[in-house]
Design an enzyme around this catalytic site. Sequence first.
Site, short mmCIF file in Angstrom:
data_model
loop_
_atom_site.label_atom_id
_atom_site.label_comp_id
_atom_site.label_asym_id
_atom_site.label_seq_id
_atom_site.Cartn_x
_atom_site.Cartn_y
_atom_site.Cartn_z
CB ALA A 74 -0.93 -0.01 1.21
CG HIS A 97 2.75 -3.89 -7.45
ND1 HIS A 97 2.65 -3.50 -6.14
CD2 HIS A 97 3.39 -2.89 -8.10
CE1 HIS A 97 3.18 -2.30 -6.01
NE2 HIS A 97 3.64 -1.90 -7.18
CB ILE A 98 1.16 -10.31 -5.70
CG1 ILE A 98 2.42 -10.48 -4.86
CG2 ILE A 98 0.42 -11.64 -5.88
CD1 ILE A 98 2.14 -10.71 -3.37
NE ARG A 108 -6.03 -1.93 -4.52
CZ ARG A 108 -5.79 -2.08 -3.21
NH1 ARG A 108 -4.56 -2.05 -2.76
NH2 ARG A 108 -6.78 -2.28 -2.36
C1 DQA Z 1 0.19 -5.11 -3.91
C2 DQA Z 1 -0.84 -4.17 -4.51
C3 DQA Z 1 -1.13 -3.01 -3.58
O1 DQA Z 1 -2.09 -2.13 -4.16
C4 DQA Z 1 -1.68 -3.52 -2.26
O2 DQA Z 1 -1.87 -2.44 -1.36
C5 DQA Z 1 -0.84 -4.58 -1.66
C6 DQA Z 1 -0.22 -5.59 -2.52
C7 DQA Z 1 0.42 -6.36 -4.77
O3 DQA Z 1 1.43 -7.02 -4.57
O4 DQA Z 1 -0.40 -6.69 -5.63
O5 DQA Z 1 -0.77 -4.71 -0.44
O6 DQA Z 1 1.43 -4.43 -3.81
#
Ligand code: DQA
Length: 139
Positions: A74, A97-98, A108
């Site tokens: 985040a 990012h996963i 995001r």
């Molecule tokens: C994340 C995507 C972010 O938006 C989210 O807050 C996460 C995980 C991902 O790995 O997809 O905590 O970084």
Amino acid sequence: MKIVIINGPNLNLLGKREPDIYGSLTFETYFDQLKEKYPKIELEYFQSNIEGEIIDKLHEAGFSFDGILLNAAAYTHTSVGIGDAIKSIQTPVVEVHISNVYQREEFRHQSFISPNASGIIVGFGLKGYELALLSFLKD
Ligand code: DQA
């Protein structure tokens, strides 16, 4: 070759957290598999839910490691401090990012990491960390 994976807030809950988005594997299990697959790479793992600790880790690794794989979670979308830390260090940082953040909520889509990252891997699940790791290996 020394590489550190830095994971940000809530990623300690991988395996339990929103498994429809993030999968059902814990990061520890995935990390063990990665170390087994790449025994010649000195791989370190660091996770924190605290912004300042992530910045401290970037400072610590940023002048001695060969690469940093950073999933700031985040904080990606909010942290000028983490963005500035990446600018301040020498070690290249690959943003991971996963989930595919561009398929998700609009907030995001903003990243303070991307302008300072050497590359970005988004939306390939945990495999994204391996893809990022491969980017540091010579052909
Ligand atoms: C994340 C995507 C972010 O938006 C989210 O807050 C996460 C995980 C991902 O790995 O997809 O905590 O970084």
